[in-house]
Write a protein that holds these residues in place. Sequence first.
Motif, PDB file in Angstrom:
ATOM      1  N   PRO A  88      19.546  80.022 -66.568  1.00 17.11           N
ATOM      2  CA  PRO A  88      19.930  81.419 -66.333  1.00 17.11           C
ATOM      3  C   PRO A  88      18.948  82.186 -65.450  1.00 17.11           C
ATOM      4  CG  PRO A  88      19.479  81.009 -68.684  1.00 17.11           C
ATOM      5  CD  PRO A  88      19.377  79.710 -67.974  1.00 17.11           C
ATOM      6  N   ALA A  89      17.704  81.758 -65.395  1.00 21.72           N
ATOM      7  CA  ALA A  89      16.725  82.419 -64.527  1.00 21.72           C
ATOM      8  C   ALA A  89      16.732  81.829 -63.120  1.00 21.72           C
ATOM      9  CB  ALA A  89      15.319  82.302 -65.129  1.00 21.72           C
ATOM     10  N   GLY A  90      17.585  80.855 -62.888  1.00 20.97           N
ATOM     11  CA  GLY A  90      17.678  80.208 -61.578  1.00 20.97           C
ATOM     12  C   GLY A  90      17.235  78.751 -61.657  1.00 20.97           C
ATOM     13  N   LEU A  91      17.864  77.932 -60.858  1.00 15.89           N
ATOM     14  CA  LEU A  91      17.559  76.506 -60.819  1.00 15.89           C
ATOM     15  C   LEU A  91      16.169  76.292 -60.248  1.00 15.89           C
ATOM     16  CD1 LEU A  91      18.763  73.587 -61.157  1.00 15.89           C
ATOM     17  CD2 LEU A  91      19.356  73.745 -58.728  1.00 15.89           C
ATOM     18  N   PRO A  92      15.302  75.595 -60.962  1.00 12.27           N
ATOM     19  CA  PRO A  92      13.975  75.295 -60.412  1.00 12.27           C
ATOM     20  C   PRO A  92      14.108  74.433 -59.153  1.00 12.27           C
ATOM     21  CG  PRO A  92      14.025  74.825 -62.772  1.00 12.27           C
ATOM     22  CD  PRO A  92      15.441  75.090 -62.339  1.00 12.27           C
ATOM     23  N   SER A  93      13.216  74.604 -58.215  1.00 12.15           N
ATOM     24  CA  SER A  93      13.270  73.798 -56.992  1.00 12.15           C
ATOM     25  C   SER A  93      12.614  72.436 -57.186  1.00 12.15           C
ATOM     26  CB  SER A  93      12.614  74.542 -55.827  1.00 12.15           C
ATOM     27  OG  SER A  93      11.261  74.829 -56.142  1.00 12.15           O
ATOM     28  N   ASP A  94      11.777  72.326 -58.188  1.00 16.22           N
ATOM     29  CA  ASP A  94      11.064  71.077 -58.455  1.00 16.22           C
ATOM     30  C   ASP A  94      11.870  70.208 -59.424  1.00 16.22           C
ATOM     31  OD1 ASP A  94       8.982  69.155 -58.705  1.00 16.22           O
ATOM     32  OD2 ASP A  94       8.198  70.213 -60.448  1.00 16.22           O
ATOM     33  N   PRO A  95      12.216  68.973 -59.018  1.00 17.28           N
ATOM     34  CA  PRO A  95      12.981  68.098 -59.908  1.00 17.28           C
ATOM     35  C   PRO A  95      12.312  67.865 -61.267  1.00 17.28           C
ATOM     36  CG  PRO A  95      12.944  67.184 -57.704  1.00 17.28           C
ATOM     37  CD  PRO A  95      11.999  68.356 -57.707  1.00 17.28           C
ATOM     38  N   ALA A  96      11.001  67.817 -61.296  1.00 15.53           N
ATOM     39  CA  ALA A  96      10.297  67.625 -62.581  1.00 15.53           C
ATOM     40  C   ALA A  96      10.525  68.828 -63.490  1.00 15.53           C
ATOM     41  CB  ALA A  96       8.808  67.394 -62.347  1.00 15.53           C
ATOM     42  N   ALA A  97      10.580  70.016 -62.923  1.00 12.67           N
ATOM     43  CA  ALA A  97      10.830  71.225 -63.719  1.00 12.67           C
ATOM     44  C   ALA A  97      12.265  71.245 -64.250  1.00 12.67           C
ATOM     45  CB  ALA A  97      10.550  72.475 -62.892  1.00 12.67           C
ATOM     46  N   ILE A  98      13.201  70.717 -63.470  1.00  8.18           N
ATOM     47  CA  ILE A  98      14.590  70.621 -63.929  1.00  8.18           C
ATOM     48  C   ILE A  98      14.648  69.689 -65.135  1.00  8.18           C
ATOM     49  CG2 ILE A  98      16.909  69.794 -63.339  1.00  8.18           C
ATOM     50  CD1 ILE A  98      16.308  70.666 -60.425  1.00  8.18           C
ATOM     51  N   ARG A  99      14.035  68.515 -65.005  1.00  8.83           N
ATOM     52  CA  ARG A  99      14.030  67.545 -66.114  1.00  8.83           C
ATOM     53  C   ARG A  99      13.333  68.111 -67.338  1.00  8.83           C
ATOM     54  NH1 ARG A  99      13.224  64.255 -61.833  1.00  8.83           N
ATOM     55  NH2 ARG A  99      10.996  64.053 -62.139  1.00  8.83           N
ATOM     56  N   SER A 100      12.227  68.797 -67.137  1.00  9.07           N
ATOM     57  CA  SER A 100      11.479  69.365 -68.253  1.00  9.07           C
ATOM     58  C   SER A 100      12.320  70.397 -68.995  1.00  9.07           C
ATOM     59  CB  SER A 100      10.184  69.995 -67.747  1.00  9.07           C
ATOM     60  OG  SER A 100       9.495  70.615 -68.793  1.00  9.07           O
ATOM     61  N   ALA A 101      12.966  71.278 -68.262  1.00 13.91           N
ATOM     62  CA  ALA A 101      13.811  72.294 -68.889  1.00 13.91           C
ATOM     63  C   ALA A 101      14.986  71.639 -69.620  1.00 13.91           C
ATOM     64  CB  ALA A 101      14.315  73.276 -67.839  1.00 13.91           C
ATOM     65  N   ALA A 102      15.555  70.595 -69.002  1.00 15.63           N
ATOM     66  CA  ALA A 102      16.710  69.913 -69.603  1.00 15.63           C
ATOM     67  C   ALA A 102      16.341  69.211 -70.907  1.00 15.63           C
ATOM     68  CB  ALA A 102      17.309  68.918 -68.626  1.00 15.63           C
ATOM     69  N   SER A 103      15.088  68.829 -71.023  1.00 15.99           N
ATOM     70  CA  SER A 103      14.677  68.143 -72.256  1.00 15.99           C
ATOM     71  C   SER A 103      14.548  69.110 -73.427  1.00 15.99           C
ATOM     72  CB  SER A 103      13.349  67.407 -72.031  1.00 15.99           C
ATOM     73  OG  SER A 103      12.293  68.334 -71.871  1.00 15.99           O
ATOM     74  N   ASP A 104      14.622  70.404 -73.137  1.00 12.04           N
ATOM     75  CA  ASP A 104      14.414  71.411 -74.174  1.00 12.04           C
ATOM     76  C   ASP A 104      15.528  72.457 -74.202  1.00 12.04           C
ATOM     77  OD1 ASP A 104      12.875  72.397 -76.279  1.00 12.04           O
ATOM     78  OD2 ASP A 104      11.775  73.780 -74.979  1.00 12.04           O
ATOM     79  N   PHE A 105      16.755  72.073 -73.833  1.00 10.06           N
ATOM     80  CA  PHE A 105      17.863  73.020 -73.885  1.00 10.06           C
ATOM     81  C   PHE A 105      18.105  73.456 -75.321  1.00 10.06           C
ATOM     82  CE2 PHE A 105      20.109  71.125 -69.919  1.00 10.06           C
ATOM     83  CZ  PHE A 105      19.445  72.002 -69.079  1.00 10.06           C
ATOM     84  N   SER A 106      18.406  74.714 -75.497  1.00  5.40           N
ATOM     85  CA  SER A 106      18.744  75.243 -76.829  1.00  5.40           C
ATOM     86  C   SER A 106      20.124  74.728 -77.244  1.00  5.40           C
ATOM     87  CB  SER A 106      18.764  76.770 -76.786  1.00  5.40           C
ATOM     88  OG  SER A 106      19.866  77.219 -76.005  1.00  5.40           O
ATOM     89  N   ASP A 107      20.428  74.872 -78.524  1.00 12.03           N
ATOM     90  CA  ASP A 107      21.751  74.494 -79.025  1.00 12.03           C
ATOM     91  C   ASP A 107      22.839  75.303 -78.327  1.00 12.03           C
ATOM     92  OD1 ASP A 107      20.614  72.653 -80.734  1.00 12.03           O
ATOM     93  OD2 ASP A 107      20.765  73.932 -82.514  1.00 12.03           O
TER      94      ASP A 107
END
Length: 148
Positions: A88-107
Amino acid sequence: MDRNLILIELSESDRTKFGKEDFSGQTIPQKVFSSIWAVESEVNNGGFSQYFFNSSGETAGFLAEALDTIGASNTAAICRRAIAAAFPAGLPSDPAAIRSAASDFSDETEDKLNALDSEFFQYPDNLTELLFAYVSKYPEEFGEQPKE
């Protein structure tokens, strides 16, 4: 002619082999193919959550444009909504940041993505036909495709 089989073979060829270090160096037609192939493969296998978590998430910043390019505007809209739900705050430009955020998605985020998975599975655009037609326009990129 089995267009899906042709696309599978193309996805495994040296012309389009997707790897996290390769995407940035691909041509625009190759990026279109790789982005669409990645999202379709990952969402069908484990949903948008898996797409974002795996290296395929690197294509997320180009994905909607790729889908619009082949004429899959309905699927592009679903993917835009998935990106907005996941980031919701915008797609990170760094692929590692995308993966990191995806590993901690809320329910709540997972629930939104699951609903979008269901929309994706309805295939509002025929991705096989559209992607095959697209790669057929670029024989210099993908080789000559069989004609009917």
